[in-house]
Motif scaffolding. Sequence first.
Motif, PDB file in Angstrom:
ATOM      1  N   SER A   1       0.776  -1.069   0.035  1.00  0.00           N
ATOM      2  CA  SER A   1      -0.085  -0.012   0.114  1.00  0.00           C
ATOM      3  C   SER A   1       0.908   1.170  -0.081  1.00  0.00           C
ATOM      4  N   LYS A   2       0.178   2.348  -0.783  1.00  0.00           N
ATOM      5  CA  LYS A   2       1.105   3.566  -0.592  1.00  0.00           C
ATOM      6  C   LYS A   2      -0.295   4.765  -0.576  1.00  0.00           C
ATOM      7  N   ARG A   3      -0.071   5.580   0.516  1.00  0.00           N
ATOM      8  CA  ARG A   3      -0.906   6.404   0.710  1.00  0.00           C
ATOM      9  C   ARG A   3       0.140   7.855   0.595  1.00  0.00           C
TER      10      ARG A   3
ATOM     11  N   THR B   1      -4.850   7.385  -1.571  1.00  0.00           N
ATOM     12  CA  THR B   1      -4.512   6.177  -1.745  1.00  0.00           C
ATOM     13  C   THR B   1      -4.094   5.602  -2.979  1.00  0.00           C
TER      14      THR B   1
ATOM     15  N   ASN C   1      -3.454  -0.055  -2.940  1.00  0.00           N
ATOM     16  CA  ASN C   1      -4.119  -0.379  -1.850  1.00  0.00           C
ATOM     17  C   ASN C   1      -4.140  -1.993  -2.004  1.00  0.00           C
TER      18      ASN C   1
ATOM     19  N   THR D   1       3.804   2.575   2.351  1.00  0.00           N
ATOM     20  CA  THR D   1       3.310   2.754   3.460  1.00  0.00           C
ATOM     21  C   THR D   1       3.123   1.730   4.330  1.00  0.00           C
TER      22      THR D   1
END
Lengths: 258, 325
Positions: free
Chosen positions: A10-12, A17, A20, A56
């Motif tokens: 995941s990367k926010r 976002t 996900n 993340t």
Amino acid sequence: MSIFRIEQLSKRFSGLTALNAVSFSVENQTIQAIIGPNGAGKTTLFQIISGVLPPTAGSIYYGEEEITRKPPHKICAMGIARTFQMIRLFPDMTVLENVMTGGHIHWKTGVFMSGFRLPNVRGEERDARQKAQAILDSMGLGDKANYPATSLPYGQQRLVEISRALASEPKLMMLDEPAAGMTPQEGEALAEKIGDIRDSGVTILLVEHDMGLVMEISDQIIVLNYGQVIAEGSPSIIQQDPKVIEAYLGTKDNNAQY
Amino acid sequence: MRYLLRNTNLRIALFLAVIPLFLPENLFPVLCLGAIYSIAALGMSLLLGYAGQISLGHAAFIGIGAYTTAILTTQFNWPVLAAFAAAIFVSSVIAYIIGKPILKTKGFFLALATLGFGEIFFVFTSRTDPVIGGLVGIGGIPYFSIAGYEFSSYVQMHYLYWTILLGLVIYSQNMVNSRSGRAFRAISTDELAASTMGIDVAKYKLRIFVLSAAYAGIAGSLLATYLSMTQPYGFRVDLSIFIVLAVIVGGMGSLWGVVAATVVLTWLKDEQLSQYQEYSALIYGIILLLILIFVPQGLGSLGQRSFQWMKDRLGKAYRYRSNRS
């Protein structure tokens, strides 16, 4: 056998976002395409795998080793090379020097010793030059070796970037929109080259918008939309998938509003 | 023989070898000092011109080289050659220690951090009276000597300094055209692309910083033996700026261009403008502006460009004539 695996990545970016809980694995010596509409998170995924951005959450495995959050130069040294969506050749170098820079990890001479032209340093330099020239020859750019890199037409600059990535002798190569800005003929030639690279034992992760190219050369395709994997499979399966068609063309309801 | 004469390094070496025969006596100090400053400017050229990292504190590394030589020769009676080696070592080690934290900053902040380091060196040397003489400095430093042979006349020093400089130019040329040189050039234009090519950016930045400090240490050690004294005021920010200016005037990617610019600027600084010391910052600023506006690639590029211009002109004239006939 899978060479590369991503688990729950995941990367926010503050509120947004971008990725996900993305999971997938890549089989050895295949061409795996990652497609999806603009903003689906494809380039973000490449940035994280190559160590440019930290994720993340989630983890990335190369073989059995976890490479999550390793710095880019270590990831390159392990055998993962990449190209960039916006071309990032070194502008004050020739084509050949760019490709020689790509082979950085394979040579040993340090900063201090490189000032002395000792026989082993000269030999290393000669080898580096020959290898880079051989790669350029195989990409059909042999006669452009001594041109300033950014003086070439756009399509050829993309090939130089691929050559530079090849010079690190990667096991896994990530190509970020390699056909962008190419003429259809150049795209055809590129498809063939990417096939050749796979056949020489390199696994390829491909982000590309040219669907003709993707369907022609990919062994497997992953479809991302809004940072999530919505479909996965061979080109023929992906082309039939209703969710993919929806992501690219919108649903009937959506269209009805206009 | 004709091949040898086409070699730029050799032509310049020959020129420097015969020039003492023709030069008026009063220009020797400029050539000697010019060579010494050129050594520091050469290091700056690698750091700034090739690796794209700035330092406004390099006068401190020259000072460290000078003070190391001064202390070891006058207070511990070391032979000059040993003190010379120690000066290179000490300036490199200090560059390594401060370089690690400082090089995490970039651009403007790197300039500020190195500027701060230069000021700390000045404060330190000017306030430590008993050991290194405070503002008065250290005098009575012996001439450079190798195994008892003393370089005490201007002609002897001329050959000594320019031989060392020539060696360092060749060393630098080799490095620039090697794996490391390509890594530095890659870092200077695109750190991100460089790191994805497997180049350890932090490590290479530190290496080039240490190497350029070592060059500055060499220059400082020679300067101490040339002047036979060291003073804190000799190594302040105006010297740091002088060296950066020499690199910009000479051209970021031209090693001999930087040497030529350093000699000319030394002549300006010590012969023409010595009574206008307090305006030095203003004068350097004007030179810098003029160069950036009119010759942004530096004077080193002019030789190449005028040659190209002549070739183009001659080529055109030739084509014109052959078309008519």
